[in-house]
Design a protein around this motif. Structure first.
Motif, PDB file in Angstrom:
ATOM      1  N   THR A 116       0.688  -1.548  -0.015  1.00 30.38           N
ATOM      2  CA  THR A 116      -0.098   0.124  -0.582  1.00 30.38           C
ATOM      3  C   THR A 116       0.950   1.414  -0.155  1.00 30.38           C
ATOM      4  O   THR A 116       0.340   2.115  -0.951  1.00 30.38           O
ATOM      5  CB  THR A 116      -1.240  -0.464   1.384  1.00 30.38           C
ATOM      6  N   ALA A 120       1.307   3.739  -2.601  1.00 30.55           N
ATOM      7  CA  ALA A 120       1.440   5.848  -2.887  1.00 30.55           C
ATOM      8  C   ALA A 120       2.120   6.218  -3.068  1.00 30.55           C
ATOM      9  O   ALA A 120       1.909   7.183  -4.553  1.00 30.55           O
ATOM     10  CB  ALA A 120       0.360   5.622  -1.188  1.00 30.55           C
ATOM     11  N   LEU A 153      -5.077  -7.381  -2.862  1.00 26.17           N
ATOM     12  CA  LEU A 153      -5.444  -5.532  -2.662  1.00 26.17           C
ATOM     13  C   LEU A 153      -5.462  -5.335  -3.258  1.00 26.17           C
ATOM     14  O   LEU A 153      -5.636  -4.169  -3.855  1.00 26.17           O
ATOM     15  CB  LEU A 153      -3.663  -6.161  -1.870  1.00 26.17           C
ATOM     16  N   GLY A 155      -7.014  -5.181  -6.537  1.00 25.27           N
ATOM     17  CA  GLY A 155      -8.551  -4.362  -6.564  1.00 25.27           C
ATOM     18  C   GLY A 155      -8.097  -3.048  -5.655  1.00 25.27           C
ATOM     19  O   GLY A 155      -9.070  -2.031  -5.516  1.00 25.27           O
ATOM     20  N   ALA A 156      -8.246  -3.667  -4.042  1.00 28.50           N
ATOM     21  CA  ALA A 156      -8.823  -2.486  -3.187  1.00 28.50           C
ATOM     22  C   ALA A 156      -7.527  -1.459  -3.530  1.00 28.50           C
ATOM     23  O   ALA A 156      -8.045  -0.274  -3.293  1.00 28.50           O
ATOM     24  CB  ALA A 156      -8.867  -3.245  -2.001  1.00 28.50           C
ATOM     25  N   LEU A 159      -9.294   0.860  -6.605  1.00 28.77           N
ATOM     26  CA  LEU A 159     -10.149   1.222  -6.298  1.00 28.77           C
ATOM     27  C   LEU A 159      -9.921   1.783  -5.104  1.00 28.77           C
ATOM     28  O   LEU A 159     -10.665   3.646  -5.326  1.00 28.77           O
ATOM     29  CB  LEU A 159     -11.504   0.468  -5.563  1.00 28.77           C
ATOM     30  N   GLY A 160      -9.185   2.109  -4.506  1.00 33.68           N
ATOM     31  CA  GLY A 160      -8.756   3.270  -3.394  1.00 33.68           C
ATOM     32  C   GLY A 160      -7.990   4.705  -3.845  1.00 33.68           C
ATOM     33  O   GLY A 160      -8.061   5.679  -3.221  1.00 33.68           O
ATOM     34  N   MET A 161      -7.572   4.144  -5.035  1.00 31.35           N
ATOM     35  CA  MET A 161      -6.637   5.385  -5.375  1.00 31.35           C
ATOM     36  C   MET A 161      -7.006   5.919  -7.099  1.00 31.35           C
ATOM     37  O   MET A 161      -6.255   6.736  -7.210  1.00 31.35           O
ATOM     38  CB  MET A 161      -5.324   4.927  -5.668  1.00 31.35           C
ATOM     39  N   ARG A 163      -6.555   4.354  -9.686  1.00 30.85           N
ATOM     40  CA  ARG A 163      -5.474   3.816 -10.700  1.00 30.85           C
ATOM     41  C   ARG A 163      -5.261   2.438 -11.098  1.00 30.85           C
ATOM     42  O   ARG A 163      -6.379   1.382 -10.784  1.00 30.85           O
ATOM     43  CB  ARG A 163      -4.037   4.416  -9.897  1.00 30.85           C
TER      44      ARG A 163
END
Lengths: 240, 240
Positions: A116, A120, A153, A155-156, A159-161, A163
């Motif tokens: 993660t 970032a 992860l 996939g998550a 979705l979360g960024m 991208r």
């Protein structure tokens, strides 16, 4: 999704160990621009972080195209991982440790944290591809090394960024002997010598004695695994 | 999976803001044992962390059953989030910032990091339920606040830690007025007064002037959102 898989830049999770050194060579052979990220969290094998510079110097000397492709080397400090690993255990968790057979200082989901943070950083650097040495074949019961976990992860994170990151794990289905063979395919005996000499695997953080497979205490699970892999790689070679 | 949803302990992501204070009251009303975790990463609104103690003192004074249920208060330091937010941008990413309309110091996937660390801590504490104030209704374009992202991450964390964590986001579909109403349902006017007096929302990290809705600069997006929500909550009340 503003990134696309046509982007040819990669960020490699690079600890200075055998696996991540092989992943770095793998990335340098496939991507036009490669950056590395290492994590510092007070781990006993902090010596791994010192191996990084020597491996990078060696790899750039080995292949001029690798030298052209290699970009920034980042280090991210994650002291909280050390804190969590020392967090007082509840009775319930203490029992579970026994069941899992995981060490008392097990940091749950460590690879989730690494990937993660890497994503970032990749986001900020405009990098699409993330490369990690997670491996299910030799995995020591750590569920965060499993292919299913990494794909979920990925996939998550996407979705979360917002991208389209692609997480690559070239070692996922290899054993340690295969990893030595992959290193030879990628960089010949020159890369093998480099990884033997400068990559660090030992849990005890010891440079230790020089063995055929490299330096280390020779006793801990990581050294034993590395030695077994080396012996099987060498014996298979000599039998061909 | 060794944990189960029959476990009645919860870990609340608690920054000391209005949303997380309401989440803490929500958790204290539902779970038998509640711990809190705050994150420190050099954010300008570090004052939020100071609000935590006052809010916890106030809530334990408000309801004796809440005092009985409230357990440890943890703080995890994540300096790397600050480092990543200052990482030099590539041309490509710089352009994307414009498209996204996100601030230049946007930390991609911050909630992914918070929830993963919270889960690691919950694992070590033997806690099954994780509660966060993520909200899609008022979300400011941050994809890591979206319900879809949180559900995907919940799946990845459960695979990566081999646990059956349940991530709860009670504010996901509420607007700020609904959040004030929820706080009143949970803790009456006593809780409303507590949140107005001690919770901190202002981006500028200013205690600032006292407004009907609390303290803050009154100008930044967070203050404006909080003020609008308060006014709509109050006007709806007076019209009934």
């Amino acid at each position: 999704m503003t990134n696309s898989s046509s982007d040819r830049s990669a960020l490699v999770l690079f600890s200075g160990g055998q696996d991540s050194a092989t992943c770095l060579a793998w990335a340098l052979s496939r991507f036009e621009r490669v950056e590395t990220v290492g994590f510092s969290y007070g781990q006993r094998h902090a010596i791994e972080l010192d191996s990084r510079a020597k491996l990078i110097d060696g790899m750039t000397a080995l292949r001029t195209e690798w030298a052209d492709r290699l970009g920034e080397s980042h280090t991210l400090d994650i002291p909280t991982l050390g804190v969590i690993s020392e967090t007082a255990l509840t009775r319930e968790t203490a029992i579970e440790m026994g069941e899992d057979g995981l060490p008392n200082t097990f940091v749950p989901g460590r690879n989730l944290v690494f990937l993660t943070f890497a994503a970032a950083l990749a986001y900020r650097r405009g990098i699409t591809h993330i490369v990690g040495g997670m491996c299910e074949t030799d995995y020591s019961g750590y569920p965060d090394c499993r292919d299913e976990t990494i794909k979920a992860l990925n996939g998550a994170i996407n979705l979360g960024m917002a991208r389209a990151f692609e997480i690559h794990t070239p070692l996922m289905w290899l054993d340690k002997a295969d990893t030595w063979r992959l290193a030879e395919e990628l960089g010949g005996k020159g890369l093998i010598d480099l990884i033997v000499e400068h990559s660090h695997t030992c849990y005890l953080g010891e440079r230790g004695a020089r063995h055929a497979w490299g330096y280390g205490c020779g006793e801990c699970p990581a050294c034993s695994l590395r030695a077994r892999g080396w012996n099987s790689y060498i014996s298979a070679e000599s039998s061909t």
